[in-house]
Scaffold this motif. Structure first.
Motif, PDB file in Angstrom:
ATOM      1  N   ILE A  54     -28.673-132.798  65.459  1.00 30.82           N
ATOM      2  CA  ILE A  54     -29.563-131.971  66.285  1.00 30.82           C
ATOM      3  C   ILE A  54     -28.748-131.025  67.170  1.00 30.82           C
ATOM      4  O   ILE A  54     -28.982-129.823  67.219  1.00 30.82           O
ATOM      5  N   ALA A  55     -27.756-131.583  67.853  1.00 29.69           N
ATOM      6  CA  ALA A  55     -26.975-130.776  68.791  1.00 29.69           C
ATOM      7  C   ALA A  55     -26.192-129.685  68.055  1.00 29.69           C
ATOM      8  O   ALA A  55     -26.110-128.538  68.517  1.00 29.69           O
ATOM      9  N   LYS A  56     -25.640-130.027  66.916  1.00 35.28           N
ATOM     10  CA  LYS A  56     -24.835-129.066  66.163  1.00 35.28           C
ATOM     11  C   LYS A  56     -25.697-127.913  65.653  1.00 35.28           C
ATOM     12  O   LYS A  56     -25.319-126.739  65.760  1.00 35.28           O
ATOM     13  N   ALA A  57     -26.860-128.242  65.118  1.00 33.55           N
ATOM     14  CA  ALA A  57     -27.752-127.197  64.614  1.00 33.55           C
ATOM     15  C   ALA A  57     -28.281-126.347  65.766  1.00 33.55           C
ATOM     16  O   ALA A  57     -28.413-125.126  65.653  1.00 33.55           O
ATOM     17  N   ALA A  58     -28.546-126.994  66.896  1.00 33.33           N
ATOM     18  CA  ALA A  58     -29.073-126.262  68.056  1.00 33.33           C
ATOM     19  C   ALA A  58     -28.028-125.299  68.609  1.00 33.33           C
ATOM     20  O   ALA A  58     -28.345-124.197  69.070  1.00 33.33           O
ATOM     21  N   LEU A  59     -26.765-125.708  68.550  1.00 38.57           N
ATOM     22  CA  LEU A  59     -25.687-124.840  69.017  1.00 38.57           C
ATOM     23  C   LEU A  59     -25.538-123.632  68.092  1.00 38.57           C
ATOM     24  O   LEU A  59     -25.309-122.507  68.529  1.00 38.57           O
ATOM     25  N   ALA A  60     -25.704-123.854  66.801  1.00 42.61           N
ATOM     26  CA  ALA A  60     -25.503-122.773  65.836  1.00 42.61           C
ATOM     27  C   ALA A  60     -26.623-121.739  65.872  1.00 42.61           C
ATOM     28  O   ALA A  60     -26.373-120.541  65.730  1.00 42.61           O
ATOM     29  N   ARG A  61     -27.855-122.171  66.053  1.00 41.15           N
ATOM     30  CA  ARG A  61     -28.984-121.237  65.964  1.00 41.15           C
ATOM     31  C   ARG A  61     -29.093-120.424  67.248  1.00 41.15           C
ATOM     32  O   ARG A  61     -29.607-120.884  68.266  1.00 41.15           O
TER      33      ARG A  61
END
Lengths: 617, 258
Positions: free
Chosen positions: A556-563
């Motif tokens: 979740i955190a990784k995808a949220a950082l990327a988007r």
């Protein structure tokens, strides 16, 4: 041969190493709405089917669903049909939905609801004796089939009774810790599951060529949540480890209305039906503030005066909907802004008022569970005074990437349905679309899995002894550490960090910090230890669940950082507003080579055919 | 607002056990289940307790609190004096698995023996019609969250292990009544309720109704009407005559015994 008390299954006590061994065609992991519906479908298609669930049968998180099942049956508004429902769903998800799933969902939901009635469900009725349908956020017409505000309970009980009636075996209080694959072919087809009985700690292996994940969501990784303890992202993590992919993990739905007081119930859901049935939101100044937060995307269909909004409940043709019934992401953000601006209530929420708008009789009839819940747990009479509410982590839009028609993942024989699957709801789910999702795609997953197994013939994938040993070793590892850290404190810290750093409003700095914190928690989790023995030991159970929570939190955190945009359930303070480039792609999460962390890849959305595009002109 | 709560919790398994004392910091707005979770997180990581929703909706956390059968999640600490010791023991009618968790498989066995709903065939796309006042009777019974507190207090089985074989208990009498009152159902289960489920063993002491966290009127609205219907069928000469001359009890009109 002994039989297990609850399931009637034969138990092979003599098996080597004390492992029970069973054979089925299809194993369903999870006994909520999706799992039960999938199992019923697989069984009816002729597959020998078992359900494995962490709790007792009938206790799954689906029982907490309140509002209703969205299905364009047209019982109240004949103008309603699947096309309108499809359009509402896509717009609610800010067009990031898998269009095919949204289409199938809208088309098949009505028949799935009628089927529940065939199996004994007693829905509330219209004056004509048809199934009643109520208003909900983001739905153009009153569309939610309901039973007061306890629709989820009705659904679980109906499916549970159906499953018991047709004789499906249920492994209750049994937790799956590993998916087993046939490595011989190189492609890693599904071969079964590895699990333990919570009651005894004994290990169970079920050989089955098809496994359906129906494990629900991830909400227990957040401190303030409406989710029950089971929501530890098991299916998400199992799928990743088996080589399947997750999509849309950055999109987490914060329900606008959770209880905020007393502390014991903080996060507990207050159904959207309160607003559907006339409730409004007010700040500490008594202002009905939602009129200040109508986004351009929904301006044309939202009332801009209180008078028009109030007329809408009775006359939908000539009036636009109240802003309290915007999709959940919009309302949750608005509430968050009001609280941050210092216009919150005594206990840090805002006010949800139905007392001044509807009669006590109406409220008690339409919202009996809410009346009961506030009376019993907060000493608040909702027919006489407003409720204090605030956002709470409620649902994850992201999940296992599946084929829209069959629900099969990238791993042959592995299926996913319900909250654990991804794509259907895009970046934000409309209320009521969850229960219908469970039914539509639960059935599809069950039928596809049964068809796949029927086509296999005798050539079944095999579980390797090596994988069995690895499964056992990994499950008992927390007992072999002395003086390590308590799993409860690691869970507590994870929940706090996810709430603070990956919550409703996100920034690059906080997300980067969250990833660092998760790395540290992963290190701490490696040396955690548990007290006692394997018999019904919650500390041990948590230690095993925590591995899943950590992996999914990282996703979740990784995808949220990327988007780098704001869309639906993902709001970036540093990138306010949607970005069309990001609107054309999903982020796909897969397991990294180290087997302990995740990696991301962007992937273009599947293109929508022209005959569906026309609904959005 | 925090204070120190004295708790006595039953610890043990089927081979035996004892009440153990715990001191735990709590707040007045909390419920008994919160206090138990804190004991678990800070003092006894392996304390076994069954729970799911902590919102009174799933019916998992049934136990006996100071001797009273309750849901731990709906039992507020503010209902007790701060100085009072709260004692929590497992449900007595069911065998202990460990600590506060009992083996409730009795109820799942009984559920497997139950008849299911029998509705007429529906053509694809066809919608069934039922009126609100006709579904409301059954809806009351379908509020049941299967906490099994009614089963736990029912004296037919609470102190008489040997009755368990022949007696389904109040939770399942609710199911019989619900199906019997379903406006479209086609089966007559009166014989079965009386014989196989042991409806006749209930002598309506209303213990089940008193402990129901959902406030279902188990005795008055389900068990007594079911008993009356069974009796009608068995003894009532008018019903016998009615059957003979073609005037039938409308509640069971057209239903087939199963």
């Amino acid at each position: 041969m002994a039989r297990h008390e609850m399931t009637g299954n034969e138990m092979s006590y003599y098996a080597e190493g004390g492992i029970e061994r069973h054979q089925y065609d299809v194993v369903v992991v999870g006994a909520g709405g999706a799992g039960l519906r999938a199992a019923i479908a697989a069984h009816e298609a002729g597959a020998n089917t078992a359900i494995v669930c962490k709790s007792l049968l009938g206790k799954a998180h689906t029982v907490m669903a309140e509002g209703g099942i969205a299905a364009a049956m047209g019982n109240r508004w004949p103008e309603d049909n699947w096309e309108v429902h499809f359009r509402d769903t896509m717009r609610g998800g800010k067009m990031l939905n898998n269009w095919r799933m949204a289409q199938l969902h809208a088309q098949e939901a009505p028949e799935r609801v009628l089927e529940l009635e065939d199996w004994g469900a007693l829905f509330d009725r219209t004056d004509d004796g048809l199934i009643s349908q109520r208003d909900f956020g983001g739905h153009r017409y009153a569309r939610l089939a309901h039973v007061g505000d306890r629709t989820g309970l009705e659904m679980i009980r109906t499916l549970q009774q159906r499953a018991v009636q047709i004789g499906i075996d249920v492994f209750m209080e049994c937790t799956v810790t590993d998916l087993l694959q046939d490595r011989s072919s190189g492609e890693g087809r599904m071969a079964g599951v590895f699990a333990y009985w919570r009651e005894t700690g004994r290990f169970v292996v079920i050989d089955a060529p098809a496994v359906i994940l129906a494990t629900g969501g991830i909400g227990k990784s957040f401190k303030v949540t409406s989710n029950s303890w089971e929501y530890t992202g098991d299916g998400h993590a199992l799928a990743l480890r088996a080589g399947a992919k997750l999509i849309n993990m950055e999109f987490v739905q914060f329900h606008p209305t959770g209880m905020v007081w007393p502390p014991s119930v903080k996060g507990l859901l207050v159904t959207e039906s309160v607003r559907g049935d006339g409730g409004i939101l007010k700040n500490s100044e008594g202002k009905r503030f939602m009129f200040d937060y109508i986004p351009d995307f929904f301006k044309a269909e939202t009332a801009d005066t209180e008078e028009e909004a109030d007329r809408w409940y009775d006359d939908k043709k000539n009036n636009r909907r109240p802003p309290e019934l915007l999709p959940r992401d919009e309302v949750a953000r608005a509430i968050n802004s009001e609280i941050k601006a210092g216009r919150g209530s005594e206990h840090g929420g805002i006010y949800l008022d139905i007392a001044s708008r509807r009669t006590p009789e109406f409220i008690r009839k339409r919202l009996p569970s809410m009346y009961h819940q506030f009376k019993e747990l907060a000493d608040v009479d909702i027919t006489a005074e407003p409720m204090e509410i605030g956002p709470t982590c409620h649902y994850v839009m992201g999940g296992v990437e599946v084929d829209a028609d069959s629900q099969e993942s990238a791993v042959t024989g592995l299926y996913a349905a319900g909250e654990v699957s991804g794509g259907m709801h895009g970046s934000n789910r409309l209320g009521g679309n969850s229960l219908s999702d469970l039914l539509v795609f639960g059935r599809r997953a069950g039928e596809s899995a049964a068809a796949y197994v029927a086509g296999l013939g005798e050539a079944r994938p095999a579980v390797s002894d090596e994988d069995l040993r690895a499964g056992q070793w990994s499950a008992v590892a927390p007992f072999s550490v002395d003086g390590g850290e308590n799993p409860y404190s690691i869970q507590h810290d994870l929940q706090q960090k996810m709430n603070d750093l990956v919550g409703i409003i996100r920034t690059e700095a906080e997300l980067a910090q969250a990833l660092e914190e998760i790395e540290q928690l992963k290190v701490r989790a490696k040396s955690m230890s548990v007290d006692g023995h394997r018999q019904y030991n919650p500390g041990w159970h948590l230690a095993l669940d925590l591995r899943n929570m950590l992996l999914v939190s990282e996703a979740i955190a990784k995808a949220a950082l990327a988007r780098q945009e704001s869309r639906g359930g993902h709001t970036r303070d540093d990138f306010p507003g949607p970005n069309p480039e990001w609107g054309a792609k999903n982020l796909v999460v897969s397991l990294a080579d180290d087997g302990e962390s995740v990696m991301l890849n962007p992937q273009p959305l599947p293109p929508m055919p022209d005959d569906l595009k026309k609904f959005f002109d | 607002m925090a204070y120190n709560l004295k708790m006595r919790l039953w610890r043990g398994d089927k081979s035996g056990g004892e009440l153990k004392d715990y001191d735990v910091e709590v707040e007045r707005g909390e419920v008994v289940l919160d206090a138990i979770h804190r004991v678990q997180a800070t003092q006894a990581g392996d304390l076994a307790v069954r729970w799911n929703c902590k919102a009174g909706k799933c019916g998992s956390c049934s136990a006996e609190i100071n001797g009273r059968p309750r849901l731990m999640c709906m039992c507020r600490l503010s209902d007790f004096e701060e100085s009072e010791t709260i004692t929590v023991t497992p449900m007595r009618t069911f065998p202990v698995i460990r600590d506060l968790v009992t083996d409730v498989s009795f109820n799942y066995k009984k559920a497997r023996q139950l008849p299911s709903v029998e509705l007429p065939e529906r053509k694809p796309g066809e919608k069934r019609t039922m009126m609100q006042e006709d579904v409301e009777r059954g809806q009351e019974f379908r509020k049941c969250i299967e906490c099994f507190l009614c089963q736990n207090v029912c004296h037919v089985v609470r102190d008489h292990e040997d009755n368990k074989e022949a007696f389904s208990g109040p939770r399942f009498f609710l199911r019989f009544a619900e199906l019997d009152m379903h406006p479209l159902d086609t089966a007559d289960r009166r014989e079965r309720a009386q014989q196989a489920a042991g409806l006749g063993m209930c002598n309506i002491t209303k213990c089940c109704t008193e402990v129901c966290p959902e406030g279902i009127h188990i005795t008055d609205n389900a068990i007594i009407p079911m008993k009356e219907r069974v009796v009608d069928k068995k003894y009532d000469p008018l019903v016998w005559l009615g059957n003979k001359i073609g005037i039938r009890n409308k509640d069971n009109d057209g239903r087939t015994p199963v």
